[in-house]
Design a protein around this motif. Sequence first.
Motif, PDB file in Angstrom:
ATOM      1  N   GLU A  12      77.746  33.943  28.892  1.00  9.91           N
ATOM      2  CA  GLU A  12      77.879  34.095  27.437  1.00  9.91           C
ATOM      3  C   GLU A  12      78.142  35.548  27.060  1.00  9.91           C
ATOM      4  O   GLU A  12      79.049  35.857  26.265  1.00  9.91           O
ATOM      5  N   GLY A  13      77.359  36.465  27.625  1.00  7.20           N
ATOM      6  CA  GLY A  13      77.554  37.877  27.317  1.00  7.20           C
ATOM      7  C   GLY A  13      78.901  38.399  27.786  1.00  7.20           C
ATOM      8  O   GLY A  13      79.542  39.199  27.095  1.00  7.20           O
ATOM      9  N   SER A  14      79.335  37.944  28.950  1.00  8.55           N
ATOM     10  CA  SER A  14      80.624  38.392  29.489  1.00  8.55           C
ATOM     11  C   SER A  14      81.788  37.870  28.656  1.00  8.55           C
ATOM     12  O   SER A  14      82.780  38.583  28.447  1.00  8.55           O
ATOM     13  N   ARG A  15      81.653  36.647  28.171  1.00  5.16           N
ATOM     14  CA  ARG A  15      82.718  36.081  27.325  1.00  5.16           C
ATOM     15  C   ARG A  15      82.810  36.848  26.007  1.00  5.16           C
ATOM     16  O   ARG A  15      83.899  37.086  25.493  1.00  5.16           O
ATOM     17  N   VAL A  16      81.671  37.230  25.465  1.00  5.71           N
ATOM     18  CA  VAL A  16      81.678  38.020  24.220  1.00  5.71           C
ATOM     19  C   VAL A  16      82.358  39.364  24.458  1.00  5.71           C
ATOM     20  O   VAL A  16      83.196  39.803  23.658  1.00  5.71           O
ATOM     21  N   ALA A  17      82.008  40.030  25.560  1.00  6.43           N
ATOM     22  CA  ALA A  17      82.607  41.336  25.855  1.00  6.43           C
ATOM     23  C   ALA A  17      84.105  41.220  26.090  1.00  6.43           C
ATOM     24  O   ALA A  17      84.889  42.059  25.619  1.00  6.43           O
ATOM     25  N   LEU A  18      84.527  40.176  26.807  1.00 10.12           N
ATOM     26  CA  LEU A  18      85.954  40.000  27.070  1.00 10.12           C
ATOM     27  C   LEU A  18      86.706  39.663  25.790  1.00 10.12           C
ATOM     28  O   LEU A  18      87.825  40.153  25.568  1.00 10.12           O
ATOM     29  N   ALA A  19      86.115  38.833  24.934  1.00  5.64           N
ATOM     30  CA  ALA A  19      86.763  38.496  23.661  1.00  5.64           C
ATOM     31  C   ALA A  19      86.942  39.743  22.807  1.00  5.64           C
ATOM     32  O   ALA A  19      87.982  39.923  22.147  1.00  5.64           O
ATOM     33  N   ARG A  20      85.945  40.617  22.829  1.00  7.79           N
ATOM     34  CA  ARG A  20      86.011  41.827  22.017  1.00  7.79           C
ATOM     35  C   ARG A  20      87.173  42.722  22.471  1.00  7.79           C
ATOM     36  O   ARG A  20      87.967  43.187  21.645  1.00  7.79           O
TER      37      ARG A  20
ATOM     38  N   ASP B 296      87.614  29.466  32.331  1.00  8.85           N
ATOM     39  CA  ASP B 296      86.991  28.216  32.772  1.00  8.85           C
ATOM     40  C   ASP B 296      85.471  28.320  32.873  1.00  8.85           C
ATOM     41  O   ASP B 296      84.789  27.313  33.078  1.00  8.85           O
ATOM     42  N   LEU B 297      84.926  29.528  32.755  1.00 12.70           N
ATOM     43  CA  LEU B 297      83.479  29.710  32.832  1.00 12.70           C
ATOM     44  C   LEU B 297      82.857  29.545  31.448  1.00 12.70           C
ATOM     45  O   LEU B 297      83.222  30.252  30.508  1.00 12.70           O
ATOM     46  N   HIS B 298      81.903  28.606  31.338  1.00 16.61           N
ATOM     47  CA  HIS B 298      81.194  28.374  30.085  1.00 16.61           C
ATOM     48  C   HIS B 298      79.697  28.314  30.360  1.00 16.61           C
ATOM     49  O   HIS B 298      79.267  27.835  31.425  1.00 16.61           O
ATOM     50  N   PRO B 299      78.868  28.777  29.421  1.00 12.43           N
ATOM     51  CA  PRO B 299      77.424  28.777  29.670  1.00 12.43           C
ATOM     52  C   PRO B 299      76.776  27.398  29.604  1.00 12.43           C
ATOM     53  O   PRO B 299      75.758  27.171  30.266  1.00 12.43           O
ATOM     54  N   ALA B 300      77.350  26.476  28.829  1.00 17.36           N
ATOM     55  CA  ALA B 300      76.688  25.181  28.605  1.00 17.36           C
ATOM     56  C   ALA B 300      76.391  24.410  29.897  1.00 17.36           C
ATOM     57  O   ALA B 300      75.272  23.893  30.060  1.00 17.36           O
ATOM     58  N   PRO B 301      77.337  24.271  30.833  1.00 16.46           N
ATOM     59  CA  PRO B 301      77.008  23.538  32.068  1.00 16.46           C
ATOM     60  C   PRO B 301      75.862  24.161  32.848  1.00 16.46           C
ATOM     61  O   PRO B 301      75.053  23.441  33.455  1.00 16.46           O
ATOM     62  N   LEU B 302      75.758  25.485  32.835  1.00 18.71           N
ATOM     63  CA  LEU B 302      74.672  26.147  33.544  1.00 18.71           C
ATOM     64  C   LEU B 302      73.341  25.920  32.835  1.00 18.71           C
ATOM     65  O   LEU B 302      72.307  25.701  33.479  1.00 18.71           O
ATOM     66  N   THR B 303      73.367  25.957  31.505  1.00 22.78           N
ATOM     67  CA  THR B 303      72.152  25.657  30.746  1.00 22.78           C
ATOM     68  C   THR B 303      71.694  24.232  30.995  1.00 22.78           C
ATOM     69  O   THR B 303      70.504  23.963  31.191  1.00 22.78           O
TER      70      THR B 303
END
Length: 222
Positions: free
Chosen positions: A130-138, A52-59
């Motif tokens: 964003e960085g955490s989502r990339v790491a988790l996806a990996r 549920d965490l996305h960077p767009a709302p914070l940006t």
Amino acid sequence: MDALDRLAEPGLDLLARVDTLLAAGAPEGHRLWPLLRRMQVLPGAAVREFLDLHPAPLTDAGHAVRRLVRGYDDTCALLGDQVAWSGAAASAYDEARATLLRHLDEGPESLVGRLESTASYADALAGWVEGSRVALARVLAEVLGSSEAVAVHAATRPGVHAGPAGASAAAEIATRILGVLGVAYDGAETLLRQWGPSLAETVWRDRPAVAPHYGGTTRIGY
């Protein structure tokens, strides 16, 4: 949609199976145990919440806060105009105007300073997400293609009794997932410690009072 969103459906299916196996207990002495004690959540539930965490709302929040700064800039420009009159009232107004300008936009503790810090904090959080989502996806992509995933699926087939191999495989997957989430949460706590002082509530800052001067003697009280 990013890589984590695309992996969400198969990833959550695998992790639901992992959670089911771990509900019966992880292998004794496994390196998963410290992570479970620290995180207090099973990997499937943790990933569901993180999705549920996305960077767009914070940006967007950072941009919205910076737009507020423009309004303060306009107000400060108006207050910066010198009055075309003199006397005691003009001096009192000038002192009040200078104090208000200082409160609005002078240094990091001013209202504008706090707004800029808040916007920058939102940007930092967006980068963290964003960085955490990339790491988790990996790591999720890696465990989906692992031999442990095959063992977990085999151990959770209907009518199959889950043995030690299934529990061990589930523990390995959980360790990798909770490990990367633990690093992510450490990053969030670091950001809060770094930015916390800059996000404190601003207070009204009066200019230092000038003590009255009487016949060469400075009087502090009456």
